[in-house]
Design an enzyme around this catalytic site. Structure first.
Site, PDB file in Angstrom:
ATOM      1  N   ARG A 243       0.860  -1.184   0.000  1.00 38.93           N
ATOM      2  CA  ARG A 243       0.000   0.000   0.000  1.00 38.93           C
ATOM      3  C   ARG A 243       0.895   1.233   0.000  1.00 38.93           C
ATOM      4  O   ARG A 243       1.908   1.272   0.714  1.00 38.93           O
ATOM      5  CB  ARG A 243      -0.878   0.039   1.258  1.00 38.93           C
ATOM      6  N   HIS A 291      -0.860  -0.374  -9.893  1.00 39.31           N
ATOM      7  CA  HIS A 291      -1.492  -1.359  -8.990  1.00 39.31           C
ATOM      8  C   HIS A 291      -1.817  -2.630  -9.784  1.00 39.31           C
ATOM      9  O   HIS A 291      -2.953  -3.115  -9.792  1.00 39.31           O
ATOM     10  CB  HIS A 291      -2.762  -0.768  -8.359  1.00 39.31           C
TER      11      HIS A 291
HETATM   12  C1  OXD Z   1      -5.289  -5.473  -3.175  1.00 42.20           C
HETATM   13  C2  OXD Z   1      -5.590  -6.278  -4.371  1.00 42.20           C
HETATM   14  O1  OXD Z   1      -5.740  -5.795  -2.072  1.00 42.20           O
HETATM   15  O2  OXD Z   1      -5.302  -5.763  -5.471  1.00 42.20           O
HETATM   16  O3  OXD Z   1      -4.566  -4.493  -3.336  1.00 42.20           O
HETATM   17  O4  OXD Z   1      -6.066  -7.399  -4.239  1.00 42.20           O
END
Ligand code: OXD
Length: 328
Positions: A243, A291
């Site tokens: 994160r 991400h």
């Molecule tokens: C998270 C996912 O929790 O992408 O970031 O699963």
């Protein structure tokens, strides 16, 4: 009593709600499964959207709307459709006693291990430097960095951290794992584990490539600040697949600019999508992905959620049940 159960899918990403609905319906053919009308797929697919009287027993999804829990007072649990649950635990409407359940691996660990290994091999084979030299049309061979000179420190030894640690150790890099409490990297040869605040400075001092895989909790927010970065071995790297809030952005940039750190590979950010004006985009020593290190594998994940729902309906405790006090 699986037949009469009602499941609500509430996902903030267009397309994801429909995919989850389809995959869950295949595994729980007798359940009534509807998409939250207040989400993008609920709005665009009214035929599959939950009507006003649809009171769900279970909900699954990502970043539910602010009023979801008011509208769904009969929920028995919420299942995160991702590995993390911080989006739920910070939801102001989440009832304090509602069980929250996260995915466990569900195909993500292999992807995450690939991403981290790719970053390590990129570092070891000097590909960042080659990219800079290519921009200057410079032909100059560099010696690879031996793996033993790239000790890796993994922060967070949960399901994903343990699997990533194993993959990195098998690839020949020295690996240490750090966790909050005692945890064994079970069956993972070559992975030394350390835990507890007292060992944190030693863990950092032994690490050249810091791989972040810990959940976002009040304890991990801003964990990687100037003081932590200063403890890493010289020419260190940060690989963040956890994160964005774990890292103090300005401290990371300062450590890169001063030459204290050699580079960073970032997949997650405090604000996502990363704003166009953010200095990370243009930093010559930062590589960015959106991400994307381990996208949820919807079919595998839906099978896992269906099994967890069935277990809870039988009165059993499912794997991945979040400890609300710990935050993961
Ligand atoms: C998270 C996912 O929790 O992408 O970031 O699963």
């Amino acid at each position: 009593m699986i037949g009469g159960m009602r499941i609500l899918v509430t996902h903030s990403e267009p397309g994801a709600g429909l995919a989850w609905r389809r995959e869950l319906a295949e595994r729980l053919p007798d359940a009534r499964i509807a998409i939250d009308a207040a989400t993008p797929d609920g709005a665009s697919e009214p035929a599959h959207a939950a009507g006003p009287g649809f009171e769900a027993d279970w909900a699954v999804g990502w970043s539910p709307p602010a009023d979801l829990f008011e509208r769904q007072p009969r929920l028995r649990a919420f299942f995160s459709s991702g590995a993390g649950v911080d989006h739920l635990l910070r939801h102001p409407g989440l009832p304090p006693a509602l069980p929250v359940v996260r995915l466990e691996d569900a195909g993500m660990a292999t992807l995450m291990a690939d991403y981290c290994l790719h970053a390590l091999l990129h570092i070891a084979h000097r590909h960042d430097e080659y990219a800079r030299r290519q921009a200057e049309r410079r032909w100059h061979e560099l010696a690879p960095i031996p793996r033993e000179a790239l000790p890796v420190g993994i922060v967070g030894m949960g399901v994903l951290g343990t699997r990533v640690a194993g993959a990195i150790a098998r690839a020949g890099f020295p690996v240490r794992g750090f966790s909050r409490g005692p945890r064994r990297a079970e069956g993972v040869e070559g992975v030394e584990t350390m835990h507890g605040a007292a060992r944190w400075p030693d863990f950092l001092a032994a690490t050249r490539v810091l791989v972040l895989l810990a959940p976002r909790t009040p304890e991990t927010e801003d964990l990687i600040d100037a003081a932590a970065l200063a403890r890493l071995r010289p020419d260190g790297w940060v690989v963040n697949v956890a994160r964005g809030a774990l890292v103090v952005d300005a401290d990371l940039i300062a450590a890169l600019d001063s030459g204290r750190l050699a580079g960073a590979v970032l997949d997650v950010f405090r604000e996502e999508p990363l704003p166009e004006s953010h200095p990370f985009w243009h930093h010559p020593r930062i590589r960015i992905t959106p991400h994307a290190s381990a996208p949820t594998q919807v079919a595998v994940s839906a099978a896992q959620v269906a099994a967890k729902i069935a277990a809870m309906a039988r009165g059993e405790t499912p794997g991945g049940l979040v400890d609300r006090a710990r935050g993961y």
